[in-house]
Scaffold this motif. Structure first.
Motif, PDB file in Angstrom:
ATOM      1  N   THR A  50      -1.781  -1.904  -7.294  1.00  0.00           N
ATOM      2  CA  THR A  50      -1.282  -0.680  -7.929  1.00  0.00           C
ATOM      3  C   THR A  50      -1.809  -0.572  -9.362  1.00  0.00           C
ATOM      4  O   THR A  50      -2.221   0.507  -9.811  1.00  0.00           O
ATOM      5  CB  THR A  50       0.265  -0.675  -7.928  1.00  0.00           C
ATOM      6  OG1 THR A  50       0.698  -0.643  -6.584  1.00  0.00           O
ATOM      7  CG2 THR A  50       0.813   0.525  -8.679  1.00  0.00           C
ATOM      8  N   ASP A 172      -1.923   5.190  -2.964  1.00  0.00           N
ATOM      9  CA  ASP A 172      -1.286   3.869  -3.094  1.00  0.00           C
ATOM     10  C   ASP A 172      -0.217   3.723  -2.024  1.00  0.00           C
ATOM     11  O   ASP A 172       0.861   4.290  -2.144  1.00  0.00           O
ATOM     12  CB  ASP A 172      -0.686   3.740  -4.493  1.00  0.00           C
ATOM     13  CG  ASP A 172      -0.257   2.308  -4.793  1.00  0.00           C
ATOM     14  OD1 ASP A 172      -0.380   1.454  -3.891  1.00  0.00           O
ATOM     15  OD2 ASP A 172       0.191   2.055  -5.926  1.00  0.00           O
ATOM     16  N   GLU A 173      -0.555   2.973  -1.000  1.00  0.00           N
ATOM     17  CA  GLU A 173       0.356   2.776   0.135  1.00  0.00           C
ATOM     18  C   GLU A 173       0.964   4.090   0.613  1.00  0.00           C
ATOM     19  O   GLU A 173       2.187   4.231   0.634  1.00  0.00           O
ATOM     20  CB  GLU A 173       1.463   1.789  -0.244  1.00  0.00           C
ATOM     21  CG  GLU A 173       0.902   0.426  -0.599  1.00  0.00           C
ATOM     22  CD  GLU A 173       1.984  -0.630  -0.722  1.00  0.00           C
ATOM     23  OE1 GLU A 173       2.853  -0.648   0.171  1.00  0.00           O
ATOM     24  OE2 GLU A 173       1.954  -1.400  -1.682  1.00  0.00           O
TER      25      GLU A 173
HETATM   26 MG   LIG Z   1       1.741  -1.639  -5.472  1.00  0.00          MG
END
Ligand SMILES: [Mg+2]
Ligand SMILES: Nc1ncnc2c1ncn2[C@@H]1O[C@H](COP(=O)(O)OP(=O)(O)OP(=O)(O)O)[C@@H](O)[C@H]1O
Lengths: 252, 405
Positions: A50, A172-173
């Motif tokens: 991240t 991000d995810e």
């Molecule tokens: Mg993360």
């Protein structure tokens, strides 16, 4: 196809200072990404994924090292130039959607256009609606985030990320909070966008998800430990056919 | 992004929180309404005073002896020659430039009688020009003439209060009343002038020729003369005052300028204006404090709303809102609240002023400057108290803002 470089990082580090303790989230990342790549970033929790994405998205600044985007060193840009980059070049999809509450899906998608100097008011509506159509949510334009399922909210977030026609997409995810089928649906969108020429960088924990990308990078403790091409990416559209339909809400 | 675009965003976010927006506005509404109303009341009082002063007559100058400056009473005053005399009147008339009208005035009190009706009232002995100086109009009958003054005729003109009390419904014109038991023929009744500044009834008066008054109604020793003069124009008043003073000193040997007072209506008006202006400022500052409290209310709410919307700010910045955009949005929100509140406050204050004027029978005057003042003030409050929270919002770190829970 010898595509040109989109971005390059050299010895990129990020250290968080928490009082006396220094957390070395990134310990020197060297990476080149060309236009049109579809990259999956994997790695254990806390490995700095991240943090890295935030640097790529110009949401945060590195402690040291350089980051060149489209030939320009981000370090030398002032606040307003970076704001422009965020607005014009980057589409960011967050793990937890980050939609504005009490604001309709359409208005959420309009947001980047509102802050863009290049878009006329009359085009804004059109473009936003079109982006919502792309993610298959045109009929939910007037719904508020709390009236949408998680998958739908993530699709609104993707529509928002692509509405300004950015050069690359950071996610991000994006499927971290979603069930398998919805995840694959989201991946199908990404593959469609990729086919249309977008550069996509995606963080995921799931091996299955990473297989839809064409290059897989693995992080550990703030470093890249592997960077391999995936010559035979899975086709999300085909996988979708094989999966049973579980979510009745998606039917209508 | 464009300013109109940010205005749209700001308005939308205000609309999303209608109750909060309104409650914040309430502080400004009440503050502005209070300022408008207080100023209206103050200015209304000023207007009443102004009207009363102009009802005294135009460009009036009053000449009096200053008995208080000499140790003893009138007797001594008479001895030193600092008492005004009837001969001073024609002297002022002929020797002072810029004098329009003059009249000697004797003041006394006495029992008035008509049939079985009694009234104790003020009796003024005047010349015919007195009516012109004081701008007195006749309501019924007639004023008395110069010839009647010269002959010392026993005639009089009644103020409305005296006429009402002595005659009830009967027409007084041509009737005979007794003033200190001396019969006077009523020639006419004056138009009402109402109360003067000090609250005394200007209609409670009987006007008779000064000649008759002096000889018939007043003892020689207690005859103190005042002289009323009107100047040709307002600009000449100071000069005329000075000339009269000089003339009197020359005419009365051994006197100084201290022995006579020559005062003008302008001086009275200025004094009265100072009082009413002070009152207006006082009222307005009290109201201004409530406006200030309203402004602090805005700041308070804006600060809360910054904290409450940290995540929103983070999201906006992540999709391309600059510091300037966030700053502007919050300032516009604050200014919108205060301007809108200001406008509603003006309407409310105006209404309240009118209502007070009607129901309490107060004189109120909503002035344009009080409206500009409060609109300007509420804009300033919006910017001033909106600035700090807006700055706070704009300077948030993006990642911290996004992560804020
Ligand atoms: Mg993360
Ligand atoms: N704002 C912060 N302040 C202090 N330390 C931080 C901050 N953000 C991240 N870290 C630390 O930096 C390291 C990397 O965090 P990062 O969020 O990049 O990990 P990640 O790979 O995304 O993990 P996950 O897969 O769980 O999301 C972690 O040890 C984390 O504790």
């Amino acid at each position: 196809m010898a595509a040109e470089n989109l971005l390059r990082t050299e010895a990129l580090t990020k250290t968080y200072a928490m009082g006396d303790i220094h957390v070395h989230a990134l310990r020197g990342i060297d990476l080149e990404i060309r236009k049109g790549e579809f990259i999956a970033i994997m790695g254990a929790s806390g490995s700095g994924k991240t943090t890295f994405m935030n640097l790529l998205g110009c949401l945060d600044k590195p402690t040291s090292g350089s980051y060149t985007l489209d030939g320009v060193d981000v370090h030398h840009m002032d606040d307003s130039a970076i704001t422009q980059v965020r607005n014009r070049k980057i589409g960011y999809v967050f793990q937890s959607f980050y939609l504005l509450p009490r604001t309709t899906a359409l208005e959420n998608v309009e947001l980047p256009l509102l802050y863009s100097q290049h878009v006329h008011a009359r085009d804004r509506h059109q473009k936003s609606l079109h982006a919502l159509e792309t993610v298959g949510l045109a009929d939910r334009a007037k719904h508020f985030p709390n009236q949408l399922s998680g998958g739908q909210q993530q699709r609104v977030a993707i529509a928002r990320a692509i509405v300004n026609d950015p050069v690359f997409l950071l996610a991000d995810e994006p499927t971290g909070n979603l069930d398998t089928r919805t995840s694959v649906e989201i991946m199908a969108f990404f593959q469609k966008l990729h086919a249309a020429g977008k550069t996509i960088i995606l963080v995921t924990h799931e091996f299955d998800i990473s297989q839809y990308a064409s290059r897989i990078i693995t992080f550990r403790d703030g470093r890249i430990i592997s960077d391999v091409p995936n010559p035979t990416p899975h086709n999300a559209e085909q996988d979708l056919q094989k999966l049973p339909r579980l979510d009745p809400e998606e039917e209508e | 992004m464009s300013v109109p675009g940010i205005i749209r965003i700001a308005l939308k976010s205000l609309m999303r929180n209608k109750t909060r927006t309104f409650l914040t506005m309430l502080g400004i509404i009440i503050g502005v309404a209070a300022v408008i109303t207080m100023i209206a009341i103050g200015q209304g009082a000023k207007k009443v005073v102004d009207d009363q002063i102009s009802s005294m007559g135009t460009n009036v100058i009053m000449v009096m002896s200053n008995f208080t400056n000499t140790q003893n009473t009138a007797r001594q005053a008479a001895g030193t020659g600092n008492t005004l005399e009837e001969e001073d009147v024609p002297a002022i008339r002929s020797q002072v430039q810029g004098v329009l009208y003059t009249s000697p005035v004797y003041n006394t009190f006495g029992q008035l009688k008509y049939g079985s009706n009694n009234w104790r009232g003020r009796i003024m002995g005047v010349d015919v020009e007195y009516f012109l100086i004081r701008d007195m109009k006749i309501d019924s009958g007639d004023l008395f003439y110069s010839s009647e003054v010269e002959n010392g005729a026993k005639v009089c003109v009644l103020g409305k209060t005296v006429a009402d009390n002595l005659f009830g419904g009967v027409d007084p014109v041509g009737k005979i009343i007794r003033i200190r038991n001396i019969p006077f023929t009523v020639k006419g009744v004056l138009k009402s002038k109402g109360q003067n500044m000090m609250g005394s009834d200007q209609d409670d008066v009987v006007l008779a020729p000064y000649t008759t008054t002096a000889t018939r109604l007043m003892g020689h020793r207690w005859r103190f003369l005042t002289i009323m003069v009107s100047a040709e124009s307002k600009d000449r008043i100071p000069l005329v005052q000075q000339d009269i003073l000089n003339l009197l000193q020359a005419r009365h040997r051994g006197t100084t300028s201290e022995d006579f007072s020559v005062s003008s209506q302008t001086e009275v008006a200025e004094a009265a204006n100072t009082v009413s202006n002070t009152m207006t400022i006082l009222l307005a500052s009290i109201a201004g404090i409530s406006l200030l409290v309203g402004g602090i209310g805005i700041m308070n709410i804006m600060l809360v709303s910054v904290t409450e919307r940290i995540k929103e700010i983070g999201i906006r910045m992540a999709v391309g809102a600059g510091k300037r955009d966030v700053l502007l949005q919050f300032i516009i929100e604050a200014v919108t609240i205060s301007i809108l509140g200001g406008l509603i406050g003006i309407a409310l204050g105006w209404g309240a002023s009118e209502f007070l004027g009607k129901s309490m029978d107060w004189s109120v005057a909503v002035t344009p400057w009080s409206i500009f003042l409060s609109v300007g003030f509420s804009c300033a409050i919006g910017i001033f108290f909106g600035w700090y929270p807006a700055r706070k919002a704009a300077n948030l770190n993006l990642i911290d803002a996004l992560r804020y829970e």
